[in-house]
Design an enzyme around this catalytic site. Structure first.
Site, mmCIF file in Angstrom:
data_model
loop_
_atom_site.group_PDB
_atom_site.id
_atom_site.type_symbol
_atom_site.label_atom_id
_atom_site.label_comp_id
_atom_site.label_asym_id
_atom_site.label_seq_id
_atom_site.Cartn_x
_atom_site.Cartn_y
_atom_site.Cartn_z
ATOM 1 N N CYS A 168 0.824 -1.209 0.000
ATOM 2 C CA CYS A 168 0.000 0.000 0.000
ATOM 3 C C CYS A 168 0.862 1.265 0.000
ATOM 4 O O CYS A 168 1.615 1.501 -0.933
ATOM 5 C CB CYS A 168 -0.981 -0.044 1.159
ATOM 6 S SG CYS A 168 -2.411 1.051 0.914
ATOM 7 N N LYS A 175 -12.120 7.738 -1.322
ATOM 8 C CA LYS A 175 -11.337 6.621 -0.812
ATOM 9 C C LYS A 175 -11.719 5.317 -1.516
ATOM 10 O O LYS A 175 -12.898 5.005 -1.696
ATOM 11 C CB LYS A 175 -11.553 6.468 0.701
ATOM 12 C CG LYS A 175 -10.660 5.424 1.356
ATOM 13 C CD LYS A 175 -10.834 5.448 2.876
ATOM 14 C CE LYS A 175 -9.868 4.484 3.543
ATOM 15 N NZ LYS A 175 -9.970 4.540 5.024
ATOM 16 N N HIS A 181 -4.028 -4.617 0.573
ATOM 17 C CA HIS A 181 -3.742 -5.155 1.908
ATOM 18 C C HIS A 181 -4.135 -6.628 1.975
ATOM 19 O O HIS A 181 -5.102 -6.995 2.663
ATOM 20 C CB HIS A 181 -4.511 -4.371 2.973
ATOM 21 C CG HIS A 181 -3.946 -3.027 3.274
ATOM 22 N ND1 HIS A 181 -2.798 -2.851 4.011
ATOM 23 C CD2 HIS A 181 -4.365 -1.794 2.919
ATOM 24 C CE1 HIS A 181 -2.540 -1.549 4.121
ATOM 25 N NE2 HIS A 181 -3.464 -0.891 3.458
ATOM 26 N N GLU A 205 -2.922 -8.855 3.629
ATOM 27 C CA GLU A 205 -2.739 -9.379 4.984
ATOM 28 C C GLU A 205 -3.920 -9.071 5.903
ATOM 29 O O GLU A 205 -3.986 -9.593 7.028
ATOM 30 C CB GLU A 205 -1.461 -8.807 5.600
ATOM 31 C CG GLU A 205 -1.557 -7.402 6.163
ATOM 32 C CD GLU A 205 -1.597 -6.296 5.103
ATOM 33 O OE1 GLU A 205 -1.764 -5.120 5.486
ATOM 34 O OE2 GLU A 205 -1.470 -6.609 3.903
#
Length: 309
Positions: free
Chosen positions: A142, A163, A235, A237
């Site tokens: 990111c 966003k 992301h 993870e």
């Protein structure tokens, strides 16, 4: 895979409850192998949540991994106790004369600042210079990916009109590249960011191989030709509830934010989110550790050192 972490690290109890194999220091010292040395530069504010998520992601190969958590000395963390950082984290000064097999650089909630305005930028770039010369392969996530592309190659970031927030479908572009080996043609991954890299600049730069992209989220995964740098714009993870926590946090602050897309069943925030990305996330980290770290790193650590470009 056995992971060696400090014996009394708070996340250890959770990992052991999930049957993730943790190895204490005494047992590790008696293993007749050289473990893979992985550093994690954790720039996220909720560091313990990120520790847990990344250790889960690294736990799916038979390799023994020694993990060193890193933080920046030039930034005062406000969401993690100083005692936790002092006990379990190291800084650039501690590792600048060492080599590592792999490094993970996380995202950070500083996207809307110019890179040079980030209070730890100078220290961050020192770590990037060190990684270029002393780490076999680095995975940037990111904001970490955006910042490294800017510092290494001058590729600028672009502020999005709103966003990018949710779980998005991505397509694989080069199936034979080992990093995406085992991926389905279409896979899901979480994003939570206000900026993106200049996709066209990346596409026009022959130093990169783009491996996966999304119609909605743009480039997701790319690598340098030699595999020493892996750039992941999302992301993978993230845990099941991470986007939920972010959404509820922003709502509580009165921030005007859309509900995360493709996340809650029926777009109902009171329903448990579906975990749609864990399998491919695990495959991504396993492929990175196997093909880009373990199979490329020398047995003697002092042979890792590379030339700066």
């Amino acid at each position: 895979m056995p992971i060696r972490t400090p014996a009394d690290m708070p996340v250890n109890d959770i990992l052991e409850h999930e049957n993730i194999f943790l190895m204490d220091e005494n047992r590790a010292m008696h293993q007749d192998i050289r473990p893979i040395e992985i550093g994690i530069l954790n720039l996220m504010p909720l560091k313990e949540d990120t520790e847990l998520a990344l250790l889960r992601s690294l736990s799916n190969t038979p390799l023994q991994i020694d993990v060193t958590f890193l933080c920046t000395k030039s930034h005062m963390a406000t969401h993690t106790s100083k005692s936790h950082l002092n006990k379990f984290y190291e800084t650039y000064d501690d590792i600048k004369d060492r080599q590592m097999d792999g490094l993970i650089v996380t995202g950070a909630p500083v996207e809307l600042l110019d890179f040079e305005e980030v209070d730890y930028w100078d220290e961050f770039t020192k770590i990037l210079d060190w990684a270029k010369a002393n780490v076999t392969s680095t995975m940037f996530l990111c904001w970490g990916a955006q910042a490294a592309m800017y510092y290494y190659y001058g590729i600028k970031k672009i502020t999005l009109p709103k966003k990018l927030f949710g779980v998005y479908p991505h397509k694989v572009l080069h199936r034979k590249v080992p990093l995406v080996r085992g991926f389905d043609d279409l896979f899901w991954a979480p994003h939570s960011r206000n900026t993106e890299v200049d996709d066209e600049a990346v596409r026009n730069d022959d130093r990169f191989i783009i491996l996966a992209e999304s119609n909605e989220a743009g480039i997701f995964l790319c690598t340098t030709c030699d595999g020493s740098e892996i750039y992941c714009m999302g992301h993978p993870e993230y845990d099941r509830m991470t986007l939920d926590k972010e959404y509820r946090r922003d709502l509580a602050k009165g921030i005007d934010i859309d509900i995360p897309v493709n996340y809650y069943p029926d777009n109902d925030m009171n329903k448990k989110p579906l975990l749609q990305w864990r399998g491919h996330a695990n495959t991504l980290y396993t492929n990175w550790l196997n093909y880009y770290v373990y199979q490329n790193t020398p047995y003697e650590m002092n042979r890792i050192k590379k030339e700066l470009i």
